[in-house]
Scaffold this motif. Structure first.
Motif, PDB file in Angstrom:
ATOM      1  N   GLU A  60       5.701  18.388 -22.416  1.00 12.67           N
ATOM      2  CA  GLU A  60       4.828  17.652 -23.062  1.00 12.67           C
ATOM      3  C   GLU A  60       5.045  17.094 -24.371  1.00 12.67           C
ATOM      4  O   GLU A  60       4.576  15.925 -24.550  1.00 12.67           O
ATOM      5  CB  GLU A  60       3.513  18.258 -22.914  1.00 12.67           C
ATOM      6  N   ASP A 107       9.892  24.470 -13.337  1.00 14.29           N
ATOM      7  CA  ASP A 107      11.079  23.688 -13.443  1.00 14.29           C
ATOM      8  C   ASP A 107      11.397  23.807 -11.991  1.00 14.29           C
ATOM      9  O   ASP A 107      12.095  24.856 -11.392  1.00 14.29           O
ATOM     10  CB  ASP A 107      12.044  24.049 -14.641  1.00 14.29           C
ATOM     11  N   PHE A 115      19.941   8.848 -29.757  1.00 11.81           N
ATOM     12  CA  PHE A 115      19.988   9.393 -28.275  1.00 11.81           C
ATOM     13  C   PHE A 115      21.365   9.525 -28.181  1.00 11.81           C
ATOM     14  O   PHE A 115      22.224   8.503 -28.282  1.00 11.81           O
ATOM     15  CB  PHE A 115      19.390   8.272 -27.082  1.00 11.81           C
ATOM     16  N   ASP A 139       8.287  10.563 -26.453  1.00 13.44           N
ATOM     17  CA  ASP A 139       9.030   9.516 -25.559  1.00 13.44           C
ATOM     18  C   ASP A 139      10.546   9.807 -25.428  1.00 13.44           C
ATOM     19  O   ASP A 139      11.536   9.068 -25.426  1.00 13.44           O
ATOM     20  CB  ASP A 139       8.614   8.126 -26.066  1.00 13.44           C
ATOM     21  N   VAL A 140      10.857  11.008 -25.196  1.00 13.10           N
ATOM     22  CA  VAL A 140      12.062  11.376 -24.890  1.00 13.10           C
ATOM     23  C   VAL A 140      12.448  11.353 -23.476  1.00 13.10           C
ATOM     24  O   VAL A 140      12.131  12.011 -22.542  1.00 13.10           O
ATOM     25  CB  VAL A 140      12.121  12.978 -25.283  1.00 13.10           C
ATOM     26  N   GLY A 141      13.543  10.329 -23.259  1.00 14.04           N
ATOM     27  CA  GLY A 141      13.832   9.893 -22.023  1.00 14.04           C
ATOM     28  C   GLY A 141      15.378  10.627 -21.573  1.00 14.04           C
ATOM     29  O   GLY A 141      15.656  10.100 -20.442  1.00 14.04           O
ATOM     30  N   GLY A 142      16.010  11.073 -22.326  1.00 12.53           N
ATOM     31  CA  GLY A 142      17.267  11.602 -21.985  1.00 12.53           C
ATOM     32  C   GLY A 142      17.591  12.613 -23.144  1.00 12.53           C
ATOM     33  O   GLY A 142      16.812  12.516 -24.126  1.00 12.53           O
ATOM     34  N   ARG A 144      12.108   2.270 -19.214  1.00  6.55           N
ATOM     35  CA  ARG A 144      11.915   1.674 -20.638  1.00  6.55           C
ATOM     36  C   ARG A 144      13.048   2.403 -21.508  1.00  6.55           C
ATOM     37  O   ARG A 144      13.615   1.712 -22.315  1.00  6.55           O
ATOM     38  CB  ARG A 144      10.368   2.043 -21.014  1.00  6.55           C
ATOM     39  N   PHE A 145      13.281   3.782 -21.313  1.00  4.39           N
ATOM     40  CA  PHE A 145      14.269   4.272 -22.232  1.00  4.39           C
ATOM     41  C   PHE A 145      15.536   3.847 -21.999  1.00  4.39           C
ATOM     42  O   PHE A 145      16.284   3.630 -23.182  1.00  4.39           O
ATOM     43  CB  PHE A 145      13.901   6.046 -22.034  1.00  4.39           C
ATOM     44  N   MET A 146      15.823   3.771 -20.802  1.00  5.09           N
ATOM     45  CA  MET A 146      17.293   3.433 -20.262  1.00  5.09           C
ATOM     46  C   MET A 146      17.436   1.840 -21.200  1.00  5.09           C
ATOM     47  O   MET A 146      18.429   1.704 -21.451  1.00  5.09           O
ATOM     48  CB  MET A 146      17.478   3.067 -18.742  1.00  5.09           C
ATOM     49  N   ARG A 149      20.732  15.686 -15.151  1.00  4.64           N
ATOM     50  CA  ARG A 149      20.158  16.607 -14.049  1.00  4.64           C
ATOM     51  C   ARG A 149      19.379  16.288 -12.829  1.00  4.64           C
ATOM     52  O   ARG A 149      18.576  15.198 -12.980  1.00  4.64           O
ATOM     53  CB  ARG A 149      19.316  17.462 -15.095  1.00  4.64           C
ATOM     54  N   ARG A 155       7.267  14.256 -23.829  1.00  2.08           N
ATOM     55  CA  ARG A 155       6.579  13.166 -23.398  1.00  2.08           C
ATOM     56  C   ARG A 155       5.976  12.340 -24.571  1.00  2.08           C
ATOM     57  O   ARG A 155       5.934  11.090 -24.549  1.00  2.08           O
ATOM     58  CB  ARG A 155       5.562  13.427 -22.071  1.00  2.08           C
ATOM     59  N   ASN A 189      17.531   1.892 -24.756  1.00  2.00           N
ATOM     60  CA  ASN A 189      18.448   2.569 -25.594  1.00  2.00           C
ATOM     61  C   ASN A 189      19.701   2.171 -25.109  1.00  2.00           C
ATOM     62  O   ASN A 189      21.017   2.648 -25.465  1.00  2.00           O
ATOM     63  CB  ASN A 189      18.336   4.139 -25.358  1.00  2.00           C
ATOM     64  N   MET A 204      18.314  14.151 -27.706  1.00  2.00           N
ATOM     65  CA  MET A 204      17.161  13.256 -28.376  1.00  2.00           C
ATOM     66  C   MET A 204      16.975  13.628 -29.893  1.00  2.00           C
ATOM     67  O   MET A 204      16.479  14.788 -29.678  1.00  2.00           O
ATOM     68  CB  MET A 204      16.274  12.680 -27.507  1.00  2.00           C
ATOM     69  N   ASN A 236      13.138   7.146 -16.164  1.00  5.02           N
ATOM     70  CA  ASN A 236      12.553   6.396 -17.492  1.00  5.02           C
ATOM     71  C   ASN A 236      13.272   5.175 -17.725  1.00  5.02           C
ATOM     72  O   ASN A 236      13.962   5.112 -18.658  1.00  5.02           O
ATOM     73  CB  ASN A 236      12.612   7.302 -18.592  1.00  5.02           C
ATOM     74  N   VAL A 291      15.427  11.294 -14.262  1.00  2.00           N
ATOM     75  CA  VAL A 291      13.951  10.859 -14.270  1.00  2.00           C
ATOM     76  C   VAL A 291      13.348   9.679 -13.986  1.00  2.00           C
ATOM     77  O   VAL A 291      12.172   9.282 -13.941  1.00  2.00           O
ATOM     78  CB  VAL A 291      13.434  11.573 -15.758  1.00  2.00           C
ATOM     79  N   GLU A 312       4.136   4.337 -15.353  1.00  2.00           N
ATOM     80  CA  GLU A 312       4.357   4.527 -16.690  1.00  2.00           C
ATOM     81  C   GLU A 312       6.018   4.579 -17.227  1.00  2.00           C
ATOM     82  O   GLU A 312       6.130   4.140 -18.402  1.00  2.00           O
ATOM     83  CB  GLU A 312       4.144   6.040 -16.808  1.00  2.00           C
ATOM     84  N   TYR A 313       6.909   4.700 -16.424  1.00  2.00           N
ATOM     85  CA  TYR A 313       8.343   4.714 -16.721  1.00  2.00           C
ATOM     86  C   TYR A 313       9.037   3.294 -16.541  1.00  2.00           C
ATOM     87  O   TYR A 313      10.209   3.171 -16.843  1.00  2.00           O
ATOM     88  CB  TYR A 313       9.192   5.850 -15.992  1.00  2.00           C
ATOM     89  N   GLY A 323      11.975  21.956 -21.420  1.00  2.00           N
ATOM     90  CA  GLY A 323      11.487  22.254 -19.870  1.00  2.00           C
ATOM     91  C   GLY A 323      11.987  23.789 -19.659  1.00  2.00           C
ATOM     92  O   GLY A 323      11.931  23.803 -18.290  1.00  2.00           O
TER      93      GLY A 323
END
Lengths: 359, 171
Positions: free
Chosen positions: B120, A341, B147, B126-129, A194-196, A186, B123, A199, B132, A192, A190, A142-143, B94
């Motif tokens: 959720e 969390d 971002f 599409d928040v990856g950082g 695709r995001f990295m 943190r 997700r 962006n 955002m 991710n 994670v 997914e990521y 979160g």
């Protein structure tokens, strides 16, 4: 090898000098085994309804750098067990308590480990991995897509390289040169990718930077995998930032491997090169000898002061009411209020301690 | 004509940041995204109820330094546009209600906060950082995203929001 024999081998390791030669000139078969015991104690401070906990077990599969000795666990007032996740074979300890019972889980995992280094100068006769296993480790997750912007970046990086080994090395060097360890990230990040990539967000920690290696390698069809785990001992190589002993509750760390026929799985850790640059002695220049040594060493070898948990992505926890996790490295819990969390110490308290077993 | 308009939009977006600040980019993902969650006070919040207003949807967390740094500028933007068809929704990523409430009280932040305890919404968006942030137009379409932290009270952002408000809900 049975457990008794195993511990005897480990005890031989204890006679060896406590420090590994700085040249790091060990070979995989010659490195001594060391045995460790890692104890995880989880306490859910604000349970609500049925409470469930999941933690990763030490790597279920024996490798050239790690062998499991055994797990024991206890969930007083609840039920518990260990399962092997189907897709990647991750061992998961689970526990469940009914409403009204204070949820506390204690797990003790014992394992043996030894430093691993692969001689990259010549293709050897390493045991061939089966095709089905390799196929799992070239798939997108997914990521971690392996097409689109990730493929374009990967193609740019490996341009001109003809062998998979050289392509993997180019990806490793690119990550060391172009990313950075972001102390504000943190946990371990994670992952991710695709995001990295979309962006150009090149800051992160191990779950980001090493997953970037994995995604870029997979985009070339090179089998690669994240190896999620935790540091269990101080580094014997003089890197304060690359080890942790005693209370290791916040020492989670993931690494990466890629596969070449004849060489087998090859350890890498570009994220730890960036950690040395950021943290060692308050920060070091990329051309500092200590950084250069780490950079050279972490393409092809790992110091095994670290416990590997699993290679899993998009992992579904048994009896979870929530969706899959990108990876399982931190303890997880759910109550009637939802998933907790795992980095929130106010609600989710856990301690992880490590000690070396001296036979 | 379309090409020129697109180019103008890109130039406008590129000019919206000071040096070193994260830049707003035209959003190329799914045009409408769901945001239905609980406010800090426990009320139901649904982005669809904000149709007719330009909305800045800001994903943040208490542990995120750049998120904390940009919050006052979001408040300033909201204050400058008070009474206009504009809103800010600060979606916490979160964390527990107690932790968020304690933070807002301590930092004296007055933005309307939505809780995404299970991540959720993040997700789906599409928040990856973090941080955002998304700019949603009055028709509920996501138009821009960024971002990283920035100053939301500068003239460039305000001008962008003004233009989107001028488009109205029926553009």
């Amino acid at each position: 090898m049975n457990r008794r024999e195993f511990l005897q081998v480990a005890s031989v390791g204890m006679i060896a000098p406590a420090t590994i030669p700085s040249a790091y000139a060990f070979t995989p078969d010659a490195a001594p085994w060391r045995s460790f015991e890692v104890t995880t104690r989880i306490e859910i401070l604000k349970p609500a309804g049925v409470t469930r906990v999941w933690i990763p077990a030490p790597l279920a599969q024996d490798t050239r750098y790690q062998k499991s000795i055994g797990d024991t666990f206890e969930a007083v007032g609840g039920t518990s067990g260990i399962i092997t996740e189907q897709r990647y074979g991750a061992g998961i300890i689970w526990a469940e308590w009914p409403a009204g019972v204070p949820p506390v889980l204690t797990h003790v995992g014992r394992f043996a480990t030894r430093n691993v280094a692969v001689d990259l100068s010549a293709i050897g006769d390493a045991k061939r991995e089966d095709k089905a296993t390799l196929a799992k480790f070239v798939r997108a997750t997914e990521y971690m897509p392996t097409d689109g912007a990730v493929k374009e970046l990967s193609d740019d990086i490996v341009d001109g390289q003809r062998t998979n080994l050289n392509k993997a090395r180019a990806i490793y060097e690119w990550i060391v040169d172009n990313t950075y360890r972001d102390p504000e990230t943190r946990g371990c990040g994670v992952g991710n990718i695709r995001f990295m990539v979309e962006n150009k967000a090149w800051g992160g920690k191990c779950a980001d930077l090493n997953a970037l290696f994995v995604a870029l390698a997979r985009a070339q069809g090179i089998p690669a995998r994240d190896v999620y785990g935790i540091r269990v001992a101080d580094s014997a190589l003089g890197y304060k930032s690359l080890g942790k002993s005693g209370n290791i509750s916040k020492a989670q760390h993931c690494r990466a491997e890629f596969y070449i026929d004849g060489l087998g799985w090859i350890p890498v850790d570009p994220a730890d090169v960036r950690k040395v640059i950021l943290e060692e002695d308050g920060g070091k220049s990329p051309d500092d000898p200590m950084v250069l040594a780490a950079r050279k060493r972490l393409f092809g070898s790992w110091e095994m002061n670290w416990l590997a948990y699993n290679f899993s992505h998009d992992i579904t926890l048994p009896n979870s009411s929530r969706g899959p996790l990108a990876f399982l490295m931190y303890p997880q819990s759910e109550t009637a209020e939802g998933r907790l969390d795992s980095l929130d110490a106010d609600n989710f308290k856990y301690t992880i301690t490590s000690k070396e077993i001296v036979a | 004509m379309m090409v020129r308009l697109a180019a103008a939009a890109l130039l406008a977006a590129a000019s919206l940041a000071h040096a070193g600040e994260a830049q707003l980019k035209p959003w190329r993902g799914k045009s409408t995204l769901e945001l239905a969650a609980s406010s800090l006070e426990g009320a139901k919040v649904d982005l669809r109820d904000y149709r007719g207003r330009v909305v800045i949807v800001n994903f943040w967390a208490t542990w995120c330094e750049p998120c904390r740094e940009e919050m006052p500028s979001l408040e300033r933007l909201r204050d400058k546009l008070a009474g206009r068809p504009f809103a800010v929704l600060a979606v916490n990523y979160g964390e527990s209600r107690e932790k968020v409430a304690k933070f807002l009280e301590h930092e004296m932040v007055s933005l309307p906060v939505v809780l995404d305890t299970q991540k959720e919404v993040a997700r789906d968006w599409d928040v990856g950082g973090l941080p955002m942030t998304f700019v949603v137009d009055a028709r509920g379409r996501v138009r821009y995203s960024v971002f990283g932290g920035r100053d939301w009270s500068d003239a460039g952002v305000r001008g962008l929001v003004e233009r989107l408000m001028a488009e109205g809900p029926h553009a």
